[in-house]
Design an enzyme around this catalytic site. Structure first.
Site, mmCIF file in Angstrom:
data_model
loop_
_atom_site.group_PDB
_atom_site.id
_atom_site.type_symbol
_atom_site.label_atom_id
_atom_site.label_comp_id
_atom_site.label_asym_id
_atom_site.label_seq_id
_atom_site.Cartn_x
_atom_site.Cartn_y
_atom_site.Cartn_z
ATOM 1 N N TYR A 220 0.845 -1.203 0.000
ATOM 2 C CA TYR A 220 0.000 0.000 0.000
ATOM 3 C C TYR A 220 0.873 1.244 0.000
ATOM 4 C CZ TYR A 220 -4.994 -0.545 0.080
ATOM 5 O OH TYR A 220 -6.292 -0.719 -0.312
ATOM 6 N N LYS B 24 -2.603 -0.152 -24.723
ATOM 7 C CA LYS B 24 -2.996 -0.289 -26.140
ATOM 8 C C LYS B 24 -1.726 -0.188 -26.986
ATOM 9 C CE LYS B 24 -7.720 1.333 -25.505
ATOM 10 N NZ LYS B 24 -7.808 1.982 -24.186
ATOM 11 N N GLU C 258 -0.642 4.858 -0.501
ATOM 12 C CA GLU C 258 -1.469 6.044 -0.786
ATOM 13 C C GLU C 258 -0.640 7.312 -0.674
ATOM 14 O OE1 GLU C 258 -4.738 5.892 1.931
ATOM 15 O OE2 GLU C 258 -5.755 4.332 0.790
ATOM 16 N N ARG D 282 -2.252 -2.891 -17.928
ATOM 17 C CA ARG D 282 -3.545 -2.199 -18.010
ATOM 18 C C ARG D 282 -3.577 -1.112 -16.948
ATOM 19 N NH1 ARG D 282 -6.717 -5.531 -21.343
ATOM 20 N NH2 ARG D 282 -8.353 -3.993 -21.207
ATOM 21 N N ASP E 143 -7.208 12.831 -25.216
ATOM 22 C CA ASP E 143 -7.165 11.452 -24.727
ATOM 23 C C ASP E 143 -6.476 10.635 -25.825
ATOM 24 O OD1 ASP E 143 -7.608 8.805 -24.182
ATOM 25 O OD2 ASP E 143 -9.750 9.008 -23.780
ATOM 26 N N THR F 161 -4.164 5.410 -21.872
ATOM 27 C CA THR F 161 -4.031 4.090 -21.266
ATOM 28 C C THR F 161 -2.600 3.655 -21.559
ATOM 29 O OG1 THR F 161 -4.840 3.092 -23.305
ATOM 30 C CG2 THR F 161 -6.436 3.398 -21.541
HETATM 31 N N1 PLP Z 1 -10.050 6.455 -23.866
HETATM 32 C C1 PLP Z 1 -10.090 5.878 -25.073
HETATM 33 C C2 PLP Z 1 -9.909 6.735 -26.291
HETATM 34 C C3 PLP Z 1 -10.290 4.500 -25.194
HETATM 35 O O1 PLP Z 1 -10.358 3.944 -26.392
HETATM 36 C C4 PLP Z 1 -10.450 3.744 -24.012
HETATM 37 C C5 PLP Z 1 -10.645 2.281 -24.055
HETATM 38 O O2 PLP Z 1 -10.920 1.658 -25.001
HETATM 39 C C6 PLP Z 1 -10.421 4.396 -22.784
HETATM 40 C C7 PLP Z 1 -10.215 5.747 -22.746
HETATM 41 C C8 PLP Z 1 -10.694 3.657 -21.493
HETATM 42 O O3 PLP Z 1 -9.716 2.827 -21.131
HETATM 43 P P1 PLP Z 1 -9.999 1.633 -20.065
HETATM 44 O O4 PLP Z 1 -10.706 0.574 -20.826
HETATM 45 O O5 PLP Z 1 -8.625 1.284 -19.639
HETATM 46 O O6 PLP Z 1 -10.823 2.206 -18.963
#
Ligand code: PLP
Length: 496
Positions: A88, A271, A90, A277, A242, A268
């Site tokens: 842990y 990917k 935090e 993950r 994002d 993320t």
């Molecule tokens: N943002 C985008 C553009 C995504 O394609 C995804 C997942 O496919 C996410 C956020 C969310 O990711 P997670 O599945 O790890 O929550």
């Protein structure tokens, strides 16, 4: 010169086991490689081990074309399964709510500095939080940190390729927390599958959002950051990118970097970045004029204690080791190959008469219009699954329903991690084409055939069984980054 991960100097070479006992070292090396996977799980939970082995076989003997997936390394898997799982921690590096954090502090420091280096960011201008559990919590933390409840946001609509967390709702229901707690107005792609920046600008000028979100889950073109930045400046709103899907290609300098334009960037790590993950949030410490921002405290507070508890230190270690990979010169080659493979597959599919949304791709994603073939994306996804080709159904421009979308999303990150190159795309395209022909034969003249009826014909279809066998033989010629075919064991024989 490197041996087993350590620099080898001349003296240590002559006293090393490789010099004194060459045959033993070879034995040790081979035994390490053939060291069986999951030995302990097999012992304590054989039922579960069998399922995991079957998943390994599915991955190894199939063609993984799901655009959000990748095959991570053994180093990442080892970090995930390490003693760091127990800890842990935090809080932030150097100010934790628990004792015994001197080593995990080192882990998180490494993850942060490499995460910045991967995108060539100056630590006095940008900071990063590596604690989000995944992409969706990372995005929520961005909103919680930088917005007030009910502030207005604009993101790409889900049926246009956007993500749920970018404010998605339907006429009947607010679906995502991003539309439950914030007011959202989506923008869209045009009929060619390209973002309608004119619509975005027109509506944003009326709606006056606090934040415009770029980034998507099923979008094949790069973004016009300059135009959206200018719009944000005019409206005095934040630009949030994002980059979950494209981060690996941005780090590999195959796509434009958003950092020059955005105020905050999330991703993320599993990917195109090929890590564990998890999620990360990059925030500007100084604005584009060099003035200090308060984003660091707001984002960090939003992640913890706002939304999360203890960070998953095993995941953060896995991020650290993956970011080392992303910082290496080899990463650029990987990123380039992903793009080259996607573009090669796109060209071959078009030459076979298929239709791709936007006519191709700038990144790792192809959006295949199956509606023009008289097949729903759902049917194509199922028939490809039956021959061990993993994809997902996807909405395409003009779809009336997200339940029976007219397309398929394909992504090339995972196959590229197995060493697929352009020439292999010919075989991939041929497999896709043959599955389509079988689907059309099953459906015959009745495009209205129900999905369940369509699937029910699979077990007795010899052509499907033959195609599956060929797909599996072909796929098994390529290595997996973290295990070999010989690591896979079944208690009850080869599954089918
Ligand atoms: N943002 C985008 C553009 C995504 O394609 C995804 C997942 O496919 C996410 C956020 C969310 O990711 P997670 O599945 O790890 O929550």
């Amino acid at each position: 010169m490197k041996c087993f991960g350590k620099p080898l100097n001349i003296l240590s070479f002559f006293f090393s086991p490789i010099f004194l006992f060459p045959s033993r070292i070879v034995f040790r090396y081979t035994s390490l490689h053939s060291m069986p996977y999951l030995t302990e799980v097999e012992k304590v939970d054989p039922e579960l081990a069998e399922i995991i082995h079957r998943e390994m076989a599915r991955e190894y003997r199939g063609l993984e074309l799901i655009a959000s997936e990748n095959f991570t390394s053994k180093a990442v898997l080892e970090c995930l399964g390490s003693a760091l799982t127990n800890k842990y921690a935090e809080g932030e590096v150097g100010s934790r709510y628990y004792g015994g954090t001197e080593f995990v502090d080192g882990v998180e420091k490494l993850a942060k500095s490499r995460a910045l280096e991967a995108f060539k960011l100056n630590p006095s201008e940008w900071g990063v939080n590596v604690q989000p559990y995944s992409g969706s919590p990372a995005n929520l933390a961005v909103y919680v940190g930088l917005l007030q409840p009910h502030d207005r946001i604009m993101g790409l609509d889900l049926p246009s390729g956007g993500h749920l967390t970018h404010g998605f709702y339907t006429p009947k229901k607010r679906i995502s927390a991003s539309s439950l707690f914030y007011e959202s107005l989506p923008y869209h792609v045009n009929e060619d599958g390209v973002i309608d920046y004119d619509e975005l600008e027109r509506n944003a000028t009326i709606y006056r959002p606090k934040m415009i979100i770029l980034g998507a889950s099923a979008y094949t073109r790069d973004y016009d950051y300059e135009r959206v930045r200018a719009l944000c400046d005019k409206l005095e709103c934040l630009l949030f990118m994002d980059m979950a899907h494209t981060a690996g290609l941005i780090a590999g300098e195959v796509l434009k970097s958003p950092f020059q334009y955005a105020d905050v960037v999330s991703t993320t790590t599993h990917k195109s970045l090929r890590g564990p993950r998890a999620g990360m949030i990059y925030f500007r410490k100084t604005d584009r004029n060099g003035n200090a921002t308060d984003f660091e405290g707001r984002i960090n507070q939003a992640v913890f204690p706002g939304l999360q508890g203890g960070p998953h230190m095993n995941n953060i270690a896995a991020i650290a080791t993956q970011m080392k990979d992303v910082c290496s010169p080899a990463w650029k080659e990987y990123a380039k190959q992903v793009q080259v493979n996607a573009q090669a597959l796109g060209k071959i599919m078009i030459s076979k008469g298929h239709t791709l949304i936007s006519g191709g791709t700038d990144n790792h994603i192809l959006l295949w219009n199956t509606r023009v073939l008289n097949l729903t994306g759902s049917k194509v996804e199922k028939i490809l699954d039956a021959v061990n080709i993993s994809t997902n159904k996807n909405t395409i421009p003009g779809d009336k329903s997200a339940i029976t979308p007219g397309g398929i999303r394909l992504g090339l990150c995972a196959l590229t991690s197995r060493g697929f190159v352009e020439k292999d795309m010919e075989a991939v395209a041929t497999f896709l084409e043959r599955a389509i022909q079988i689907a059309l034969e099953i459906q015959g003249e009745t495009a209205s055939m129900k999905l369940a009826e369509f699937i029910a014909t699979f077990p007795s279809n010899d052509k499907l069984a033959a195609l599956r066998k060929e797909v599996e033989e072909f796929s098994a010629k390529f290595d997996m980054p973290s295990f070999n075919g010989s690591d896979i064991k079944y208690k009850n024989g080869i599954p089918h």
